[in-house]
Design an enzyme around this catalytic site. Structure first.
Site, PDB file in Angstrom:
ATOM      1  N   GLU A  55      24.774  12.483  52.338  1.00  0.00           N
ATOM      2  CA  GLU A  55      24.453  14.054  52.005  1.00  0.00           C
ATOM      3  C   GLU A  55      23.702  14.859  52.936  1.00  0.00           C
ATOM      4  O   GLU A  55      22.834  14.140  53.778  1.00  0.00           O
ATOM      5  CB  GLU A  55      24.018  14.028  50.455  1.00  0.00           C
ATOM      6  CG  GLU A  55      22.427  13.399  50.532  1.00  0.00           C
ATOM      7  CD  GLU A  55      21.670  13.924  49.172  1.00  0.00           C
ATOM      8  OE1 GLU A  55      21.392  15.083  49.052  1.00  0.00           O
ATOM      9  OE2 GLU A  55      21.566  13.259  48.252  1.00  0.00           O
ATOM     10  N   LYS A 189      16.157   9.584  39.475  1.00  0.00           N
ATOM     11  CA  LYS A 189      14.658  10.015  39.584  1.00  0.00           C
ATOM     12  C   LYS A 189      13.996   9.973  38.036  1.00  0.00           C
ATOM     13  O   LYS A 189      14.657  10.371  37.149  1.00  0.00           O
ATOM     14  CB  LYS A 189      14.275  11.458  40.146  1.00  0.00           C
ATOM     15  CG  LYS A 189      14.983  11.590  41.454  1.00  0.00           C
ATOM     16  CD  LYS A 189      14.767  13.135  42.041  1.00  0.00           C
ATOM     17  CE  LYS A 189      15.522  13.232  43.299  1.00  0.00           C
ATOM     18  NZ  LYS A 189      16.889  13.244  43.310  1.00  0.00           N
TER      19      LYS A 189
END
Length: 705
Positions: A55, A189
């Site tokens: 990415e 996360k």
């Protein structure tokens, strides 16, 4: 009514076929006016080679300049070092770029106002000719359109805390539900609602797995979130097989493989977690919400931890890149070989009726120095040459070779909890390392050797203290694997009491043991007691065989000291004489003769299959002894011989377990040894291609007894 009843299903079927054809066309074709695939990436994809998508929001929004550029370059470099091709995906100049040049990376890293582009933003960013960093969902779309199956990132988005009322759910999750790309990440996360994220992924039909020894789902900076994934894959091969089956079934959904943060930086996880909680409170007070939360949190946490979170972030991304590269490499090989490879790994007779083979031995990080000049300068002089870091350890090398040849073993070893250990595990991701013991108060074994211009070793220095932790108590935890294995291989790095324990236990369960000496000094370890009489196979070189003979005869035979001056016929003659004593109890002695090839002496006729646990027990009498000499495969050049013997043993064992003919077993070993001599890597990826070379190999064995 009759007419409608008959044709309604037909109409529906035709409609589904039409929609399926459109979908197949849209995912396989590349509209050149919208997508630009870098030439190198396109070439590798056409050949079916391993490509790893990356990415670009980590460049545009994840880190400040120049950390973002340096990290992107390092991650691409790691992928290249692991024999895969990186393809960073981004939006620039009205096109979706699949693979970026160095100038593209620099331009992206310095962009002042790039768009954070998810699925919903792609069309708008392209239509306006803006610069955009692709998120997980945006990158998955680009990767899928280009035909890339593996995508490496740091962590994915998820369901935000209080998401049940705010409906704040990352597009990453829905993309995983509808785009067949495998995402390799450090999980989710911890600022997100992890249990709801896992529930949402289940609803979307996404396969979620953890990579490594545990099902504990990672939470980015923490190796465990406190929640478990539905499944676990322990090696790159196993992960690639999972991806291959998912793609073959055309499920249409992606996979998420969670890789825990490296242990060397995981200890800082709690400090970072505390900083995250503080940053979350600050974001709430300041009214920061939506897509602005994550970049704010990451920047604030970096400030609170004094840069430690950034270091940990970079470390986990680099680790994911190593793992993802190995998975992509294995997936490429599987999909090129198709069902042939599946049949080797899944239905080979020994592993179908019995458990997997077991390898017990040392794991090292090697520093290899190669001298260019024919003459060596000692003392104050400096020798010009090259220095390489590679992986070693006889046991690890054999397990590596077995894994690359479709016979993944249970590997027992010990390493330190340090950066060298992380490196070793990261570069061994194609192997099953789930049973490797990680020791807190020891360093990972390191080995330094100097090679002359011919690739022969001049000097070696080893720090191997951690191998004393390969104890009988540790190995006994895996007794069920020992008792069910078709064959167990041990090396001379492990302690004598562990060797004796393994030999005794395997003898009780009729499991053949292969002993691989590691050096002249350690070659005699099993011969300090009678445990050697329970060993089935041993693979010494000429010097080690002479030392073993000296130990058994209690004398000092110096024949090996000038063996380089002996003809091949004389060496073979001496070896046969020395093997006769061993074969009174052992089944097979494989003597490696360097440039002269290999001599195989055993209590069987040359055409009889090699002994494994599934074989009918064979009588071990001296009258049945045979000896066959195989010349070495010719090499145009030799870079290093340090891994040749281990590759020979690993390839032979792999073929023995697959019940290949004796000729093919030995020739495969010689070809694997040849592959090793062509590179500084002890076990190069090229050993997996020896099947292609086997048919064209001309090697006339000579039966000498």
């Amino acid at each position: 009514m009759m007419h409608l009843t008959v044709n309604r299903p037909l109409t529906t079927l035709l409609k589904h076929m039409y929609m399926y054809a459109r979908q197949k066309h849209s995912t396989s074709s590349i509209p050149n006016d919208l997508i630009q695939v870098q030439a190198n990436v396109a070439s590798v994809l056409r050949q079916g080679g391993p490509v790893v998508a990356l990415e670009s929001t980590i460049i545009t929004h994840g880190m400040p300049y120049p950390d973002n550029l340096r990290t992107a370059q390092e991650v691409e470099s790691i992928i290249e070092q692991n024999d895969a091709t990186p393809a960073t995906i981004a939006l620039m100049n009205g096109k979706l770029h699949i693979g970026l040049t160095q100038s593209d990376l620099q331009y992206l890293a310095k962009s002042t106002s790039p768009v954070k582009a998810s699925r919903r933003d792609l069309a708008w960013v392209l239509s306006k000719g803006l610069t955009g960093g692709t998120t997980v969902s945006g990158t998955m779309i680009g990767a899928h359109r280009a035909g890339i199956h593996v995508f490496v990132t740091g962590g994915i988005g998820g369901v935000h805390r209080e998401g049940q009322t705010s409906m704040d759910v990352s597009a990453d999750l829905t993309e995983l539900g509808r785009t067949p790309v495998a995402v390799i990440s450090a999980g989710v996360k911890s600022i997100l609602d992890i249990p709801r994220t896992l529930e949402y992924l289940e609803t979307e039909g996404v396969t979620v797995a953890t990579f490594g020894p545990s099902r504990d789902f990672p939470a980015f900076f923490l190796p465990s979130s406190g929640y478990q994934a539905p499944i676990n894959v322990t090696s790159a091969r196993e992960a690639a097989e999972l991806i291959d089956y998912s793609l073959s079934l055309e499920l249409g959904s992606g996979l998420l493989i969670g890789v825990p943060i490296p242990s060397s930086v995981a200890t800082q996880g709690q400090q970072i977690e505390d900083a995250i909680q503080s940053a979350l409170q600050q974001a709430s007070v300041e009214g920061i919400h939506g897509k602005d939360v994550t970049p704010f949190i990451l920047q604030r946490v970096n400030e609170i931890t004094g840069g430690e979170s950034l270091k940990a972030n970079i470390a986990l991304i680099q680790n994911n890149a190593r793992v993802g590269s190995k998975i992509a490499q294995e997936l490429s090989y599987i999909r090129r070989e198709g069902s042939k490879r599946r049949s080797v790994t899944k239905t080979t007779e020994p592993t179908a009726k019995y458990g997997q083979p077991v390898v017990i031995g040392g794991s090292n990080v090697d520093l290899v120095s190669s001298i260019r000049s024919q003459s060596i300068q000692y003392g104050d002089g400096t020798n010009l040459g090259s220095v390489h870091i590679t992986l070693g350890g006889v046991g690890r090398n054999i397990a590596d070779c077995l894994s690359r040849l479709g016979t993944s073993p249970m590997f027992l070893s010990a390493i330190g909890r340090d950066s060298q250990g992380d490196t070793l595990l990261g570069l061994s991701s194609h192997m099953n390392t789930s049973a490797v013991s990680i020791i807190d108060d020891h360093s990972t074994a390191t080995y330094s050797c100097v090679l002359d211009s011919d690739g022969a070793m001049v000097l070696g220095v080893g720090d191997m203290d951690v191998h004393i932790k390969i104890t009988p108590a540790y190995v006994s935890e895996y007794e069920k694997y020992l008792s069910s294995a078709p064959l167990v291989c041990i090396d001379g790095n492990i302690p004598v009491d562990t060797i004796e324990y393994v030999c005794k236990y395997c003898a009780q369960h009729n499991t053949p043991v292969w002993y691989e000496p590691t050096c002249i000094v350690k070659s005699t370890q099993p011969f300090q007691s009678d445990c050697w009489k329970t060993i089935s196979y041993i693979s010494p070189n000429f010097k080690e065989l002479c030392m073993i003979s000296n130990c058994l005869h209690k004398k000092n035979n110096n024949a090996y000291q000038d063996h380089n001056n002996l003809t091949v016929h004389k060496q073979v003659e001496i070896c046969i004489e020395l093997c006769e004593l061993l074969l009174q109890h052992m089944y097979c002695v494989v003597v490696t003769l360097g440039q002269y090839g290999v001599l195989v002496c055993r209590n069987a006729q040359p055409e009889e299959p090699f002994l494994i646990a599934s074989s009918t027990p064979q009588e071990r009498t001296a009258s049945k002894m045979s000896a066959v000499h195989y010349p070495a495969c010719n090499a145009d050049h030799i870079t290093s011989v340090s891994g040749a013997g281990d590759c020979l043993t690993g390839a032979m064992i792999a073929r023995i377990l697959q019940q290949s003919t004796p000729d093919d077993c030995i020739k495969s070993g010689l070809l694997a040894a040849l592959c090793s001599t062509q590179t500084v890597m002890t076990v190069p990826a090229s050993v997996s291609t020896i099947d292609e070379l086997l048919a064209s190999t001309i090697c006339q064995p000579n039966r000498v007894l």
